[in-house]
Scaffold this motif. Structure first.
Motif, PDB file in Angstrom:
ATOM      1  N   PHE A  30     -10.623  20.678 -14.227  1.00 55.01           N
ATOM      2  CA  PHE A  30     -10.744  22.120 -14.162  1.00 55.01           C
ATOM      3  C   PHE A  30     -12.116  22.574 -14.670  1.00 55.01           C
ATOM      4  CE2 PHE A  30      -6.094  21.600 -14.345  1.00 55.01           C
ATOM      5  CZ  PHE A  30      -5.808  22.171 -13.125  1.00 55.01           C
ATOM      6  N   PHE A  31     -12.646  21.840 -15.628  1.00 54.21           N
ATOM      7  CA  PHE A  31     -13.957  22.172 -16.161  1.00 54.21           C
ATOM      8  C   PHE A  31     -15.029  22.024 -15.088  1.00 54.21           C
ATOM      9  CE2 PHE A  31     -17.914  20.937 -18.326  1.00 54.21           C
ATOM     10  CZ  PHE A  31     -18.135  22.111 -19.027  1.00 54.21           C
ATOM     11  N   VAL A  32     -14.934  20.966 -14.289  1.00 57.41           N
ATOM     12  CA  VAL A  32     -15.917  20.744 -13.224  1.00 57.41           C
ATOM     13  C   VAL A  32     -15.848  21.877 -12.199  1.00 57.41           C
ATOM     14  CG1 VAL A  32     -16.540  19.235 -11.305  1.00 57.41           C
ATOM     15  CG2 VAL A  32     -15.986  18.263 -13.534  1.00 57.41           C
ATOM     16  N   CYS A  33     -14.642  22.254 -11.794  1.00 58.38           N
ATOM     17  CA  CYS A  33     -14.498  23.340 -10.820  1.00 58.38           C
ATOM     18  C   CYS A  33     -15.006  24.657 -11.394  1.00 58.38           C
ATOM     19  CB  CYS A  33     -13.045  23.466 -10.392  1.00 58.38           C
ATOM     20  SG  CYS A  33     -12.501  22.108  -9.351  1.00 58.38           S
ATOM     21  N   PHE A  34     -14.739  24.899 -12.675  1.00 58.09           N
ATOM     22  CA  PHE A  34     -15.225  26.113 -13.320  1.00 58.09           C
ATOM     23  C   PHE A  34     -16.748  26.081 -13.449  1.00 58.09           C
ATOM     24  CE2 PHE A  34     -16.396  28.393 -17.217  1.00 58.09           C
ATOM     25  CZ  PHE A  34     -15.963  29.664 -16.876  1.00 58.09           C
ATOM     26  N   PHE A  35     -17.297  24.929 -13.808  1.00 59.79           N
ATOM     27  CA  PHE A  35     -18.738  24.754 -13.995  1.00 59.79           C
ATOM     28  C   PHE A  35     -19.492  25.055 -12.704  1.00 59.79           C
ATOM     29  CE2 PHE A  35     -22.562  22.022 -14.336  1.00 59.79           C
ATOM     30  CZ  PHE A  35     -23.085  22.500 -15.530  1.00 59.79           C
ATOM     31  N   TYR A  36     -18.941  24.619 -11.574  1.00 57.21           N
ATOM     32  CA  TYR A  36     -19.595  24.820 -10.281  1.00 57.21           C
ATOM     33  C   TYR A  36     -19.072  26.035  -9.525  1.00 57.21           C
ATOM     34  CZ  TYR A  36     -22.020  20.415 -10.616  1.00 57.21           C
ATOM     35  OH  TYR A  36     -22.844  19.418 -11.003  1.00 57.21           O
ATOM     36  N   ASN A  37     -18.104  26.741 -10.109  1.00 53.35           N
ATOM     37  CA  ASN A  37     -17.517  27.910  -9.474  1.00 53.35           C
ATOM     38  C   ASN A  37     -16.984  27.561  -8.076  1.00 53.35           C
ATOM     39  OD1 ASN A  37     -16.680  30.548  -9.355  1.00 53.35           O
ATOM     40  ND2 ASN A  37     -18.636  31.313  -8.584  1.00 53.35           N
ATOM     41  N   LEU A  38     -16.189  26.483  -8.037  1.00 47.65           N
ATOM     42  CA  LEU A  38     -15.661  25.993  -6.768  1.00 47.65           C
ATOM     43  C   LEU A  38     -14.425  26.770  -6.347  1.00 47.65           C
ATOM     44  CD1 LEU A  38     -15.911  22.152  -7.401  1.00 47.65           C
ATOM     45  CD2 LEU A  38     -17.465  23.566  -6.066  1.00 47.65           C
ATOM     46  N   LYS A  39     -14.120  26.692  -5.083  1.00 46.66           N
ATOM     47  CA  LYS A  39     -12.921  27.321  -4.544  1.00 46.66           C
ATOM     48  C   LYS A  39     -11.695  26.595  -5.101  1.00 46.66           C
ATOM     49  CE  LYS A  39     -15.204  28.514  -0.248  1.00 46.66           C
ATOM     50  NZ  LYS A  39     -15.296  28.267   1.180  1.00 46.66           N
ATOM     51  N   PRO A  40     -10.556  27.282  -5.177  1.00 45.60           N
ATOM     52  CA  PRO A  40      -9.340  26.667  -5.741  1.00 45.60           C
ATOM     53  C   PRO A  40      -8.884  25.393  -5.019  1.00 45.60           C
ATOM     54  CG  PRO A  40      -9.075  29.031  -5.619  1.00 45.60           C
ATOM     55  CD  PRO A  40     -10.374  28.713  -4.926  1.00 45.60           C
ATOM     56  N   ILE A  41      -9.189  25.239  -3.747  1.00 45.57           N
ATOM     57  CA  ILE A  41      -8.755  24.041  -3.026  1.00 45.57           C
ATOM     58  C   ILE A  41      -9.391  22.789  -3.616  1.00 45.57           C
ATOM     59  CG2 ILE A  41     -10.524  24.156  -1.220  1.00 45.57           C
ATOM     60  CD1 ILE A  41      -6.872  23.161  -0.676  1.00 45.57           C
ATOM     61  N   TYR A  42     -10.602  22.920  -4.176  1.00 43.31           N
ATOM     62  CA  TYR A  42     -11.264  21.767  -4.784  1.00 43.31           C
ATOM     63  C   TYR A  42     -10.545  21.308  -6.054  1.00 43.31           C
ATOM     64  CZ  TYR A  42     -15.014  22.271  -1.436  1.00 43.31           C
ATOM     65  OH  TYR A  42     -15.735  22.332  -0.277  1.00 43.31           O
ATOM     66  N   TYR A  43      -9.841  22.223  -6.729  1.00 46.52           N
ATOM     67  CA  TYR A  43      -9.002  21.823  -7.860  1.00 46.52           C
ATOM     68  C   TYR A  43      -7.973  20.807  -7.378  1.00 46.52           C
ATOM     69  CZ  TYR A  43     -10.621  25.739 -10.756  1.00 46.52           C
ATOM     70  OH  TYR A  43     -11.372  26.612 -11.482  1.00 46.52           O
TER      71      TYR A  43
END
Length: 170
Positions: free
Chosen positions: A1-14
């Motif tokens: 979750f930190f990586v997705c938050f860090f890169y501001n990724l779309k929820p599908i990448y979670y």
């Protein structure tokens, strides 16, 4: 979750990251079971199945002309998920034994799973944060070169699995 938050990724990448991390950690845990039964070849194949599968999937992506990041995220997740699904199918197909499983095995299993998950995150974290410092093309070259170094890691893991058991039994 930190990586997705860090890169501001779309929820599908979670979901992609979660599937890849969970599948890889589960495969590591299952390979430990095979290693304890002295089935070293299967154990090493389970632990190191993802890079060759990913290389094959990249070849398929070139044939199908898939070149966006979303497609490669799916392919990378699939490279971990496919061997996990095969192993899960084989485990579910097998009949249960007559011995009763102690309840402590589940808490111990969760502890081992957590340790495997942590090791996976530590081993793979560089690829996530290096992108902030260099461009995507350089990261792609880095990842491709890293895949080839994993062939050496595959051989080293196989040798370590066999000889560690041999040395510990003596």
């Amino acid at each position: 979750f930190f990586v997705c938050f860090f890169y501001n990724l779309k929820p599908i990448y979670y979901a992609y990251l979660w599937l890849a991390i969970f599948s890889s950690a589960a495969l590591m845990l299952i390979s430990s079971i095979f290693r304890s039964r002295k089935k070293f070849v299967i154990a090493v194949l389970l632990e190191k199945a993802s890079p060759p599968i990913f290389i094959i999937l990249i070849g398929v992506s070139f044939i199908l002309n898939l070149q966006d990041v979303h497609s490669y995220a799916i392919l990378k997740s699939l490279s971990y998920l496919l061997p996990f699904i095969v192993v899960l199918f084989l485990f579910l197909k097998k009949k249960n034994g007559s011995r009763i499983v102690e309840k402590s095995i589940y808490s111990d299993g969760l502890l081992l799973w957590g340790i495997s998950l942590t090791l996976l995150a530590v081993n793979r974290i560089d690829s996530f944060f290096i992108v902030k410092f260099i461009d995507y093309k350089a990261v792609a070259v880095y990842s491709i070169l890293l895949i080839f170094t994993q062939i050496y890691d595959f051989a080293a893991q196989a040798i370590w699995s066999i000889y560690s058991q041999k040395f510990s039994s003596q």
